[in-house]
Design a protein around this motif. Structure first.
Motif, PDB file in Angstrom:
ATOM      1  N   SER A   1     -15.872   0.656 -10.799  1.00 21.45           N
ATOM      2  CA  SER A   1     -14.538   0.985 -11.502  1.00 21.45           C
ATOM      3  C   SER A   1     -15.016   1.345 -13.214  1.00 21.45           C
ATOM      4  O   SER A   1     -15.880   0.967 -13.710  1.00 21.45           O
ATOM      5  N   ALA A   2     -14.414   2.366 -13.696  1.00 25.99           N
ATOM      6  CA  ALA A   2     -14.907   3.163 -14.952  1.00 25.99           C
ATOM      7  C   ALA A   2     -13.470   3.793 -15.381  1.00 25.99           C
ATOM      8  O   ALA A   2     -12.681   4.187 -14.608  1.00 25.99           O
ATOM      9  N   PHE A   3     -13.514   3.570 -16.905  1.00 26.57           N
ATOM     10  CA  PHE A   3     -12.543   4.454 -17.424  1.00 26.57           C
ATOM     11  C   PHE A   3     -12.489   5.854 -17.166  1.00 26.57           C
ATOM     12  O   PHE A   3     -13.558   6.453 -17.473  1.00 26.57           O
ATOM     13  N   GLY A   4     -11.590   6.509 -16.897  1.00 26.19           N
ATOM     14  CA  GLY A   4     -11.579   7.720 -16.541  1.00 26.19           C
ATOM     15  C   GLY A   4     -11.755   8.133 -15.072  1.00 26.19           C
ATOM     16  O   GLY A   4     -11.941   9.569 -15.083  1.00 26.19           O
ATOM     17  N   TYR A   5     -11.962   7.217 -14.225  1.00 26.29           N
ATOM     18  CA  TYR A   5     -12.312   7.389 -12.978  1.00 26.29           C
ATOM     19  C   TYR A   5     -11.262   6.725 -11.897  1.00 26.29           C
ATOM     20  O   TYR A   5     -10.554   5.943 -12.533  1.00 26.29           O
ATOM     21  N   LYS A   6     -11.133   7.174 -10.935  1.00 26.43           N
ATOM     22  CA  LYS A   6     -10.130   6.862  -9.970  1.00 26.43           C
ATOM     23  C   LYS A   6     -10.420   5.176  -9.425  1.00 26.43           C
ATOM     24  O   LYS A   6     -11.892   5.021  -9.495  1.00 26.43           O
ATOM     25  N   ARG A   7      -9.493   4.466  -9.190  1.00 26.98           N
ATOM     26  CA  ARG A   7      -9.954   3.152  -8.520  1.00 26.98           C
ATOM     27  C   ARG A   7     -10.299   3.557  -7.062  1.00 26.98           C
ATOM     28  O   ARG A   7      -9.461   3.817  -6.208  1.00 26.98           O
ATOM     29  N   MET A   8     -11.412   3.208  -6.621  1.00 28.37           N
ATOM     30  CA  MET A   8     -11.935   3.696  -5.437  1.00 28.37           C
ATOM     31  C   MET A   8     -11.466   2.311  -4.479  1.00 28.37           C
ATOM     32  O   MET A   8     -11.776   1.151  -4.634  1.00 28.37           O
ATOM     33  N   LYS A   9     -11.640   2.900  -3.284  1.00 26.91           N
ATOM     34  CA  LYS A   9     -11.581   2.013  -2.043  1.00 26.91           C
ATOM     35  C   LYS A   9     -12.760   1.292  -1.856  1.00 26.91           C
ATOM     36  O   LYS A   9     -13.815   1.883  -1.726  1.00 26.91           O
ATOM     37  N   ALA A  10     -12.833  -0.106  -1.517  1.00 34.04           N
ATOM     38  CA  ALA A  10     -14.000  -0.734  -1.452  1.00 34.04           C
ATOM     39  C   ALA A  10     -14.727  -0.276  -0.182  1.00 34.04           C
ATOM     40  O   ALA A  10     -14.069  -0.041   0.770  1.00 34.04           O
ATOM     41  N   THR A  11     -15.944  -0.549  -0.416  1.00 37.99           N
ATOM     42  CA  THR A  11     -17.008  -0.079   0.642  1.00 37.99           C
ATOM     43  C   THR A  11     -17.175  -1.377   1.300  1.00 37.99           C
ATOM     44  O   THR A  11     -17.929  -2.339   0.522  1.00 37.99           O
ATOM     45  N   GLU A  12     -17.237  -1.608   2.652  1.00 36.81           N
ATOM     46  CA  GLU A  12     -17.646  -2.803   3.285  1.00 36.81           C
ATOM     47  C   GLU A  12     -19.049  -2.771   3.591  1.00 36.81           C
ATOM     48  O   GLU A  12     -19.375  -1.775   4.087  1.00 36.81           O
ATOM     49  N   ILE A  13     -19.836  -3.894   3.385  1.00 34.43           N
ATOM     50  CA  ILE A  13     -21.089  -3.821   3.988  1.00 34.43           C
ATOM     51  C   ILE A  13     -21.299  -5.224   4.724  1.00 34.43           C
ATOM     52  O   ILE A  13     -20.943  -6.351   4.068  1.00 34.43           O
ATOM     53  N   SER A  14     -21.787  -5.209   5.690  1.00 32.27           N
ATOM     54  CA  SER A  14     -22.224  -6.309   6.622  1.00 32.27           C
ATOM     55  C   SER A  14     -23.808  -6.658   6.781  1.00 32.27           C
ATOM     56  O   SER A  14     -24.396  -5.540   7.346  1.00 32.27           O
ATOM     57  N   THR A  15     -24.163  -7.760   6.795  1.00 28.64           N
ATOM     58  CA  THR A  15     -25.551  -8.300   6.884  1.00 28.64           C
ATOM     59  C   THR A  15     -25.726  -9.099   8.195  1.00 28.64           C
ATOM     60  O   THR A  15     -26.575  -9.805   8.487  1.00 28.64           O
ATOM     61  N   VAL A  16     -24.430  -9.194   8.869  1.00 27.41           N
ATOM     62  CA  VAL A  16     -24.332 -10.180  10.032  1.00 27.41           C
ATOM     63  C   VAL A  16     -25.238  -9.705  11.046  1.00 27.41           C
ATOM     64  O   VAL A  16     -25.540  -8.497  11.441  1.00 27.41           O
TER      65      VAL A  16
END
Length: 821
Positions: free
Chosen positions: A696-711
């Protein structure tokens, strides 16, 4: 009081009683679905007592005025069906004899004494009655109250023939009075004979006293107001001897004033000086006759409905540990054929800890819910406390997972379910973001053993606010349904029940969702179920079933088992062993997605009181994801690194000092860092976890979270991940109206000059014929505008700083010009 007023008042009183009963019942219930169920049983009653008549031959026409020396016998039988917790219906067939005699009830010299009439009447009655219990009856018939008062009303069809005894001259015998037409009935040009049948409206009160499980002894008083005035063969006036012609018996029975002996008692009587003449009053037809009965009733309940079974530990409000030497009387646990090493072979894989949420009361039945767990507890929160018993009802509470992982002492939040206070909240299972299924059962007091667990579908109105929607179709008044668990897709449900046809006390059943309806429950079979109690099923997302039982080989009490599935069916079971199981009751295991952390209930020694909830930490697990697989292919939780960079979508270049947040989906722990000068980030993570990461940063869109699995990853020390962030739109469409500040008049063709500091070129725009203007500006710059228009003040106006609005694409800004003074 005359008959009409008496009957009317009694009718009004009965109506008021019904209204008050329903009003109080409705006021005391949040929803009718939560009322305790009632066993709708049949009962057969025999009764006997006496009847008393009220009419023309009694000093008073009130049913409460009883002539004890004129009572007659009464007996009958009834078939009764209970419909609800307050209403029963019954069909009765009965016989009652009523009597009247002026010679025995009237004072010498009175009109009635001089009249000297008497009668007897055998009444045969068929009645349909409604019984309204003053105190509600709930549960199985064996759980009915020791004393049950009631009111009763309905309708009666009666058959009657009044009789009178002749004098010695005519043989001292009883004769039917109706055919004689004692008041001129049945003669030519006179009234017809009255009928031998009539209707009656009964009103009564009574009470039943419980003798044993199936027998009640009751007493009942009932008054019946009839549609005839001829129960006593007396209604109107004398017609005179001439009217009867040669029928001397009819004449003698019509006017008995000249008799010197009372025929029923044989006692001499004073004969009046004056004889009654045709047209003189004989009776009064202003009101009809009636009668009352007092009966003693013996009722036998015919129902074959079995009493709800005690669902072992499910119905205990204050569980304490139960060592094997003090096991439950119905415990069917097999003596273990295994040695201790069989139950300790997995102990190095697990560790457990008592949670800070536990109290001196009992905590049990955890289930995952919105980043935490919901569980049942009878902790003394003063809100659900019964002062008389000094015990609390079980209620549902919520605790967040991040507090549980740190094992911090928190203040759990009570789930607001708007249930009645006298209901235990046993457990709840969240099936989606909008609904949960809750198990409830009722009790008069929190520390009584009760039954009738039921399932209710609840709508989630807010995070901790639920509202009842409907009952599940499995609920039944003859057995309990409890502890549901659902497959990941929501189409398969396991639950616990003590319905007939099982293998033991409580069994686990299966139902499938087919075309929007749940199929008839199917017993999970002998692999899972035993002669003992099987409880607390839990379907993991990978399809594995976990449950507790005291009927399979185990360590004592309830043990937790893992069920190995084959082709979707139970194939074999394995005891989880130490330290999850003990010689006490261990049950209700749930596991997170990766099966590294779980929660279960136990009443083992060393807890804080009653049942406690324990956290299970799985240190080693097999690649098969079975907790009870052999010791091959085990792997542990390992530390790892998550590295990567954040780049801009438009320039493809790394972004420095950008905020990056990493959330552990299992523990809900959140860590936030900034990228370095080259746009790189680094986090410490572990395998066997699921994460969400987002920049997240000022001047940028709120991005959808990226999912990471270490299972399932092991032997890997580092994972790389590149995050792309998209800049916000730089242009904003500015629009609005130009108006006169004082009059509000729309101003047309007004030229607006838009300027920005340090910009060489100004922007010009005119308002249209509707006074509207619009233009596009850069949201990251500051703008002013001025107007040079005759008649208006010349001044600069500041446009709001649009850079504060990260996602705005359009902005409405109305311009109001002030006229010159």
């Amino acid at each position: 009081m005359n008959y009409y007023n008496s009957g009317l008042k009694l009718l009004i009183t009965s109506i008021i009683t019904l209204v008050v009963t329903f009003s109080v019942s409705a006021q005391n219930k949040v929803n009718k679905n939560f009322a305790p169920s009632t066993d709708k049983h049949w009962a057969l009653t025999i009764f006997g007592g006496w009847g008393n008549y009220f009419g023309d031959l009694t000093p008073s026409r009130s049913p409460f005025s009883t002539q004890w020396n004129m009572k007659g016998g009464s007996f009958g039988t009834a078939l009764e069906k209970r419909l609800t917790h307050r209403f029963s219906v019954r069909a009765e067939a009965s016989w009652t004899r009523i009597n009247g005699d002026d010679a025995q009830t009237a004072e010498i010299g009175s009109f009635e004494y001089n009249r000297n009439l008497h009668f007897r009447n055998d009444l045969f009655q068929l009645s349909g009655l409604v019984q309204i219990d003053i105190l509600p009856h709930t549960g199985h018939f064996s759980q009915r109250r020791l004393v049950s008062p009631y009111v009763v009303t309905g309708a009666t069809l009666l058959f009657h023939t009044p009789e009178g005894m002749t004098t010695m001259q005519y043989g001292n015998t009883w004769v039917d009075l109706r055919p004689l037409g004692t008041e001129g009935q049945g003669k030519q040009n006179t009234r017809p004979l009255y009928g031998t049948s009539a209707l009656a409206i009964p009103f009564g009160i009574g009470a039943n006293f419980k003798i044993n499980e199936r027998l009640d002894l009751g007493v009942e008083w009932m008054a019946r107001f009839t549609s005839t005035d001829y129960l006593d063969d007396v209604s109107r006036s004398y017609v005179g001897d001439v009217h009867f012609g040669n029928n001397q018996v009819a004449a003698a029975m019509a006017d008995r004033s000249r008799e010197s002996v009372a025929v029923l008692t044989g006692q001499p009587r004073v004969v009046p000086d004056q004889r009654f003449s045709p047209g003189d009053k004989r009776g009064s037809n202003n009101t009809n006759d009636g009668y009352s009965t007092v009966s003693f009733r013996l009722k036998y309940i015919l129902s074959k409905n079995k009493a709800p079974k005690d669902l072992s530990w499910l119905h205990k409000s204050n569980e304490t540990y139960i060592p094997m030497s003090m096991s439950r009387s119905k415990r069917s646990k097999k003596s273990s054929s295994r040695n201790n090493s069989e139950f300790s072979k997995y102990k190095d894989r697990y560790s457990i800890q008592n949670l800070a949420i536990n109290t001196e009361g009992s905590e049990k039945s955890p289930n995952f819910y919105y980043g935490g767990i919901i569980y049942a507890t009878d902790r003394n929160d003063r809100k659900h406390f019964n002062k008389r018993s000094r015990k609390s009802y079980y209620n549902l509470y919520y605790a967040p997972l991040h507090d549980l992982y740190r094992n911090e002492q928190t203040r759990p939040v009570n789930i607001d379910t708007t249930f009645l206070s006298k209901f235990h909240h046993h457990s709840a299972f969240q099936i989606n973001d909008e609904q949960v299924i809750a198990t409830m059962y009722s009790a008069d007091l929190p520390n009584t053993e009760v039954a009738q667990h039921k399932l209710f579908l609840m709508d989630i109105l807010g995070e901790n606010v639920w509202k009842e929607s409907k009952e599940l179709p499995f609920n039944n008044e003859h057995y309990s349904i409890s502890e549901p668990t659902f497959s990941k897709d929501g189409n398969l449900m396991y639950f616990v029940s003590d319905m007939d046809g099982g293998y033991g006390g409580t069994d686990i059943y299966i139902s499938y969702l087919y075309k929007g309806q749940w199929t008839y429950p199917i017993n999970a079979g002998p692999v899972v179920n035993s002669e003992g109690d099987e409880v607390s099923p839990f379907i993991h997302q990978d399809g594995t079933l976990y449950f507790a039982s005291d009927g399979h080989d185990g360590m004592g009490g309830l043990d937790v088992y893992e069920c190995i599935m084959k082709d979707g069916q139970p194939f074999d079971i394995a005891n989880l062993g130490e330290p999850i199981n003990s010689e006490y009751d261990d049950y209700g295991l749930i596991l997170n997605t990766v099966k590294r952390v779980g929660y279960f209930t136990s009443n083992r020694l060393g807890g804080k009181g009653g049942n406690d909830i324990y956290q299970l930490n799985v240190k080693e697990i097999n690649v098969s994801r079975l907790l009870t697989d052999d010791h091959k292919n085990l792997f542990v939780v390992e530390e790892m690194k998550l590295k990567g960079k954040v780049i801009s979508k438009d320039t493809k270049s790394p972004l420095a000092k950008i905020m990056v947040s990493l959330k552990n989906k299992e523990t809900k722990a959140l860590v936030t860092k900034r990228t370095d000068n080259n746009g790189y980030f680094e986090f410490n993570i572990s395998n066997e976890s699921n994460y969400e990461i987002f920049p997240s940063a000022f001047g940028y869109k709120r991005m959808k979270a990226t999912e990471i699995s270490t299972v399932g990853i092991f032997g890997v020390g580092e994972i790389d991940q590149t995050l792309v962030i998209e800049p916000l739109e730089k242009k904003v469409k500015l629009y609005g109206k130009v108006t006169n500040k004082e009059t509000g008049e729309v101003l047309r063709n007004i030229e607006l000059v838009i300027i920005s500091p340090n910009e060489e070129q100004n922007l010009y725009v005119k308002s249209d014929n509707e006074g509207n203007y619009k233009l596009e500006i850069d949201k990251n710059k500051r703008y002013f505008f001025f107007v040079e228009e005759d008649g208006f003040e010349k001044k600069n106006y500041a446009i709001p700083d649009l850079s504060k609005f990260r996602t705005v694409k359009t902005m409405k800004y109305n311009i109001k010009l002030a006229p010159k003074k």
